[in-house]
Motif scaffolding. Structure first.
Motif, PDB file in Angstrom:
ATOM      1  N   GLU A   1      24.565   4.686   2.160  1.00 23.35           N
ATOM      2  CA  GLU A   1      24.178   3.423   1.150  1.00 23.35           C
ATOM      3  C   GLU A   1      22.886   2.637   1.578  1.00 23.35           C
ATOM      4  O   GLU A   1      22.203   2.467   0.801  1.00 23.35           O
ATOM      5  CB  GLU A   1      25.319   2.891   0.932  1.00 23.35           C
ATOM      6  N   ASN A   2      22.536   2.742   3.014  1.00 24.39           N
ATOM      7  CA  ASN A   2      21.600   2.208   3.630  1.00 24.39           C
ATOM      8  C   ASN A   2      20.208   2.830   3.137  1.00 24.39           C
ATOM      9  O   ASN A   2      19.157   2.550   2.728  1.00 24.39           O
ATOM     10  CB  ASN A   2      21.601   2.067   4.945  1.00 24.39           C
ATOM     11  N   VAL A   3      20.404   4.294   3.466  1.00 22.12           N
ATOM     12  CA  VAL A   3      19.301   5.306   2.848  1.00 22.12           C
ATOM     13  C   VAL A   3      18.848   5.323   1.659  1.00 22.12           C
ATOM     14  O   VAL A   3      17.589   5.289   0.911  1.00 22.12           O
ATOM     15  CB  VAL A   3      19.490   6.636   3.431  1.00 22.12           C
ATOM     16  N   ALA A   4      19.961   5.105   0.766  1.00 26.04           N
ATOM     17  CA  ALA A   4      19.489   4.980  -0.747  1.00 26.04           C
ATOM     18  C   ALA A   4      18.911   3.965  -1.138  1.00 26.04           C
ATOM     19  O   ALA A   4      17.851   3.743  -2.004  1.00 26.04           O
ATOM     20  CB  ALA A   4      21.189   4.912  -1.477  1.00 26.04           C
ATOM     21  N   LEU A   5      19.295   2.716  -0.767  1.00 31.58           N
ATOM     22  CA  LEU A   5      18.549   1.351  -1.104  1.00 31.58           C
ATOM     23  C   LEU A   5      17.153   1.418  -0.527  1.00 31.58           C
ATOM     24  O   LEU A   5      16.328   0.917  -1.110  1.00 31.58           O
ATOM     25  CB  LEU A   5      19.488   0.188  -0.580  1.00 31.58           C
ATOM     26  N   LEU A   6      16.957   2.063   0.827  1.00 34.48           N
ATOM     27  CA  LEU A   6      15.733   2.065   1.413  1.00 34.48           C
ATOM     28  C   LEU A   6      14.728   2.871   0.364  1.00 34.48           C
ATOM     29  O   LEU A   6      13.571   2.445   0.085  1.00 34.48           O
ATOM     30  CB  LEU A   6      15.619   2.416   2.643  1.00 34.48           C
ATOM     31  N   LEU A   7      15.219   3.888   0.061  1.00 30.28           N
ATOM     32  CA  LEU A   7      14.325   4.807  -0.921  1.00 30.28           C
ATOM     33  C   LEU A   7      14.216   4.108  -2.145  1.00 30.28           C
ATOM     34  O   LEU A   7      12.980   4.217  -2.735  1.00 30.28           O
ATOM     35  CB  LEU A   7      15.177   6.156  -1.283  1.00 30.28           C
ATOM     36  N   TRP A   8      15.040   3.302  -2.733  1.00 24.27           N
ATOM     37  CA  TRP A   8      15.015   2.886  -3.808  1.00 24.27           C
ATOM     38  C   TRP A   8      14.056   1.524  -3.848  1.00 24.27           C
ATOM     39  O   TRP A   8      12.967   1.439  -4.760  1.00 24.27           O
ATOM     40  CB  TRP A   8      16.419   2.140  -4.388  1.00 24.27           C
ATOM     41  N   THR A   9      14.025   0.636  -2.918  1.00 29.68           N
ATOM     42  CA  THR A   9      12.861  -0.239  -2.453  1.00 29.68           C
ATOM     43  C   THR A   9      11.604   0.218  -2.457  1.00 29.68           C
ATOM     44  O   THR A   9      10.726  -0.338  -3.220  1.00 29.68           O
ATOM     45  CB  THR A   9      13.629  -1.178  -1.343  1.00 29.68           C
ATOM     46  N   THR A  10      11.647   1.459  -1.676  1.00 30.54           N
ATOM     47  CA  THR A  10      10.240   2.029  -1.597  1.00 30.54           C
ATOM     48  C   THR A  10       9.615   2.130  -2.898  1.00 30.54           C
ATOM     49  O   THR A  10       8.631   2.251  -3.115  1.00 30.54           O
ATOM     50  CB  THR A  10      10.273   2.972  -0.547  1.00 30.54           C
ATOM     51  N   ALA A  11      10.335   3.167  -3.700  1.00 34.79           N
ATOM     52  CA  ALA A  11      10.021   3.697  -4.805  1.00 34.79           C
ATOM     53  C   ALA A  11       9.390   2.500  -5.972  1.00 34.79           C
ATOM     54  O   ALA A  11       8.420   2.623  -6.563  1.00 34.79           O
ATOM     55  CB  ALA A  11      11.072   4.590  -5.529  1.00 34.79           C
ATOM     56  N   VAL A  12      10.382   1.610  -5.964  1.00 31.94           N
ATOM     57  CA  VAL A  12      10.040   0.304  -6.910  1.00 31.94           C
ATOM     58  C   VAL A  12       8.641  -0.510  -6.480  1.00 31.94           C
ATOM     59  O   VAL A  12       8.058  -0.544  -7.155  1.00 31.94           O
ATOM     60  CB  VAL A  12      11.312  -0.778  -6.919  1.00 31.94           C
ATOM     61  N   SER A  13       8.930  -0.641  -5.489  1.00 36.19           N
ATOM     62  CA  SER A  13       7.677  -1.476  -4.702  1.00 36.19           C
ATOM     63  C   SER A  13       6.169  -0.606  -5.039  1.00 36.19           C
ATOM     64  O   SER A  13       5.373  -1.013  -5.374  1.00 36.19           O
ATOM     65  CB  SER A  13       7.582  -1.554  -3.095  1.00 36.19           C
ATOM     66  N   SER A  14       6.435   0.627  -4.415  1.00 35.97           N
ATOM     67  CA  SER A  14       5.093   1.630  -4.642  1.00 35.97           C
ATOM     68  C   SER A  14       4.743   1.768  -6.183  1.00 35.97           C
ATOM     69  O   SER A  14       3.416   1.687  -6.589  1.00 35.97           O
ATOM     70  CB  SER A  14       5.407   3.053  -4.183  1.00 35.97           C
ATOM     71  N   TYR A  15       5.589   1.938  -7.144  1.00 38.33           N
ATOM     72  CA  TYR A  15       5.303   2.037  -8.393  1.00 38.33           C
ATOM     73  C   TYR A  15       4.602   0.719  -9.141  1.00 38.33           C
ATOM     74  O   TYR A  15       3.646   0.584  -9.655  1.00 38.33           O
ATOM     75  CB  TYR A  15       6.646   2.237  -9.509  1.00 38.33           C
ATOM     76  N   LEU A  16       5.147  -0.457  -8.626  1.00 40.34           N
ATOM     77  CA  LEU A  16       4.634  -1.717  -9.242  1.00 40.34           C
ATOM     78  C   LEU A  16       3.327  -2.185  -8.539  1.00 40.34           C
ATOM     79  O   LEU A  16       2.800  -2.902  -9.125  1.00 40.34           O
ATOM     80  CB  LEU A  16       5.900  -2.828  -8.878  1.00 40.34           C
ATOM     81  N   ALA A  17       3.159  -1.743  -7.349  1.00 42.73           N
ATOM     82  CA  ALA A  17       1.843  -2.113  -6.794  1.00 42.73           C
ATOM     83  C   ALA A  17       0.690  -1.443  -7.668  1.00 42.73           C
ATOM     84  O   ALA A  17      -0.419  -1.844  -7.533  1.00 42.73           O
ATOM     85  CB  ALA A  17       1.947  -1.584  -5.474  1.00 42.73           C
ATOM     86  N   MET A  18       0.989  -0.170  -7.998  1.00 44.81           N
ATOM     87  CA  MET A  18      -0.045   0.272  -8.816  1.00 44.81           C
ATOM     88  C   MET A  18      -0.534  -0.357 -10.200  1.00 44.81           C
ATOM     89  O   MET A  18      -1.633  -0.197 -10.567  1.00 44.81           O
ATOM     90  CB  MET A  18       0.376   1.931  -9.384  1.00 44.81           C
ATOM     91  N   ASN A  19       0.333  -1.500 -10.442  1.00 44.98           N
ATOM     92  CA  ASN A  19      -0.230  -2.332 -11.899  1.00 44.98           C
ATOM     93  C   ASN A  19      -1.454  -2.853 -11.178  1.00 44.98           C
ATOM     94  O   ASN A  19      -2.250  -3.465 -12.257  1.00 44.98           O
ATOM     95  CB  ASN A  19       0.917  -3.207 -11.958  1.00 44.98           C
ATOM     96  N   PHE A  20      -1.721  -3.233  -9.997  1.00 43.25           N
ATOM     97  CA  PHE A  20      -2.929  -3.951  -9.877  1.00 43.25           C
ATOM     98  C   PHE A  20      -4.162  -3.292  -9.544  1.00 43.25           C
ATOM     99  O   PHE A  20      -5.204  -3.534  -9.286  1.00 43.25           O
ATOM    100  CB  PHE A  20      -2.588  -4.603  -8.160  1.00 43.25           C
ATOM    101  N   THR A  21      -4.091  -1.911  -9.620  1.00 43.98           N
ATOM    102  CA  THR A  21      -5.255  -1.210  -9.692  1.00 43.98           C
ATOM    103  C   THR A  21      -6.249  -1.542 -10.921  1.00 43.98           C
ATOM    104  O   THR A  21      -7.552  -1.373 -10.464  1.00 43.98           O
ATOM    105  CB  THR A  21      -4.934   0.263 -10.178  1.00 43.98           C
ATOM    106  N   GLY A  22      -5.877  -2.065 -11.964  1.00 47.59           N
ATOM    107  CA  GLY A  22      -6.848  -2.421 -13.072  1.00 47.59           C
ATOM    108  C   GLY A  22      -7.177  -3.923 -12.688  1.00 47.59           C
ATOM    109  O   GLY A  22      -7.923  -4.363 -13.769  1.00 47.59           O
ATOM    110  N   SER A  23      -6.793  -4.656 -11.806  1.00 51.67           N
ATOM    111  CA  SER A  23      -7.238  -5.977 -11.593  1.00 51.67           C
ATOM    112  C   SER A  23      -8.116  -6.275 -10.568  1.00 51.67           C
ATOM    113  O   SER A  23      -8.523  -7.279 -10.227  1.00 51.67           O
ATOM    114  CB  SER A  23      -5.853  -6.679 -11.397  1.00 51.67           C
ATOM    115  N   THR A  24      -8.441  -5.130 -10.013  1.00 49.23           N
ATOM    116  CA  THR A  24      -9.213  -5.088  -8.570  1.00 49.23           C
ATOM    117  C   THR A  24     -10.498  -4.449  -8.782  1.00 49.23           C
ATOM    118  O   THR A  24     -10.574  -3.752  -9.354  1.00 49.23           O
ATOM    119  CB  THR A  24      -8.386  -4.884  -7.128  1.00 49.23           C
ATOM    120  N   PRO A  25     -11.579  -4.813  -7.952  1.00 49.27           N
ATOM    121  CA  PRO A  25     -12.826  -3.991  -7.647  1.00 49.27           C
ATOM    122  C   PRO A  25     -12.640  -2.717  -6.634  1.00 49.27           C
ATOM    123  O   PRO A  25     -13.427  -2.029  -6.184  1.00 49.27           O
ATOM    124  CB  PRO A  25     -13.655  -4.781  -7.143  1.00 49.27           C
ATOM    125  N   TYR A  26     -11.297  -2.326  -6.098  1.00 52.38           N
ATOM    126  CA  TYR A  26     -10.985  -1.559  -5.442  1.00 52.38           C
ATOM    127  C   TYR A  26     -11.123  -0.071  -5.865  1.00 52.38           C
ATOM    128  O   TYR A  26     -11.255   0.863  -5.091  1.00 52.38           O
ATOM    129  CB  TYR A  26      -9.521  -1.495  -4.803  1.00 52.38           C
TER     130      TYR A  26
END
Length: 334
Positions: free
Chosen positions: A274-299
């Protein structure tokens, strides 16, 4: 004020309470797609035929940013129809573009209003505008103004001269933080499906459906989802210049992994699976949502965003799927 081309609305250079309320709602995403002003010619102060013409977008946040920096100035504001999109994004979408500038000049009959033939355009609109074509098609020369509206008074006072600092694009903490509310607010529709579903899936086990598991495991799954959202939508922009790597998906994966570790240590789960499952899930959710900022930055750039998505999305999908499978399998493995 009256002009040879007809009456031109004069706008305030200070924000009213209604403007501030509108800004807050737009920042939350509630009115973002319809927060705009009517395109056309406006003025601040008491401009003359020799006063400068500043061109901007009809997204009201952009319009407000420009007009509020012009206190004590006499100027014309030519607002182009960008469909309620800011200058930088509209330039990329071919909306703040050569044809729109030319059309705005003609519709406003600007040649009857001003004696000169110069337009001051925002620097971030340059990707969508061919200055030589504007001059050829409507007779007005393009001068590129500063990146930020706050630099307009100094730019105008110095005879349309921009310093090196005025040409630089940065992305300070305050501007990163202001993006967080809208990113979180826009997820409410998705969360309305994901959170109930996480409770239902958590109840599946050897007893087919367990109400005790629905509550205990469901709360853990929902908490992990919210932790992943905060890691991707809040931690990444706040720590953007502190996180390693240039692309956003690994930045989000790092914050999601660290937040997920903290979550599994605090949540009342006893099983490793269960711990591994939730760790994978939070990592995937965070990584995906972080890409929303690619259009908001000069990076990055449009091609850079596409390259990042090709690399990041398969890994995010794999992590999310693995996390889901492990979460469903955990009750049967105990």
């Amino acid at each position: 004020m009256d002009t040879p081309a007809g009456p031109v609305p004069r706008v305030r250079t200070r924000m009213l309470p209604s403007d501030r309320l509108g800004t807050a709602l737009a920042r939350l995403g509630a009115t973002r797609h319809r927060y705009k002003v009517v395109p056309g010619l406006y003025c601040v102060g008491n401009p003359t035929p020799d006063s400068p013409v500043l061109v901007t977008a009809n997204y009201k946040l952009t319009f407000d940013a420009v007009r509020t920096e012009l206190s004590g100035q006499d100027a014309w504001l030519l607002v182009t129809d960008t469909r309620g999109i800011n200058v930088w994004c509209a330039a990329g979408k071919n909306l703040f573009a050569t044809h729109e500038i030319v059309l705005s000049v003609r519709n406003a009959q600007l040649d009857k209003v001003v004696a000169h033939r110069t337009l001051v355009l925002p620097q971030l609109g340059a990707p969508g505008v061919a200055a030589y074509r504007v001059k050829r098609e409507c007779g007005f020369k393009v001068v590129w103004g500063p990146v930020r509206a706050a630099d307009l008074p100094a730019f105008l006072a110095d005879g349309f001269t921009a310093t090196g600092k005025m040409r630089m694009v940065d992305f300070p903490l305050r501007e990163r933080a202001v993006l967080i509310p809208v990113e979180i607010f826009l997820l409410w529709k998705l969360l309305a499906w994901v959170l109930p579903l996480s409770f239902l899936l958590s109840a599946i086990g050897p007893d087919v459906f367990s109400f005790s598991a629905l509550w205990q495991r469901g709360v853990c799954a929902a908490t992990a989802t919210l932790v992943g959202i905060l890691a991707g939508c809040a931690a990444v922009p706040l720590l953007l210049d502190r996180l390693p790597w240039r692309q956003f998906w690994p930045k989000g994966a790092l914050t999601g992994c660290l937040a997920g570790l903290a979550a599994v240590l605090l949540l009342p789960l006893s099983g490793l699976v269960e711990n591994v499952a939730l760790l994978l899930w939070t990592t995937a959710v965070s990584s995906y949502l972080a890409m929303n900022f690619t259009g908001s930055t000069p990076y990055t750039s449009p091609s850079g965003v596409e390259a990042e998505m090709r690399r990041g999305i398969p890994l995010q999908a794999a992590a999310a799927l693995a996390g889901l499978i492990l979460w469903l399998a955990a009750p049967f493995l105990g």
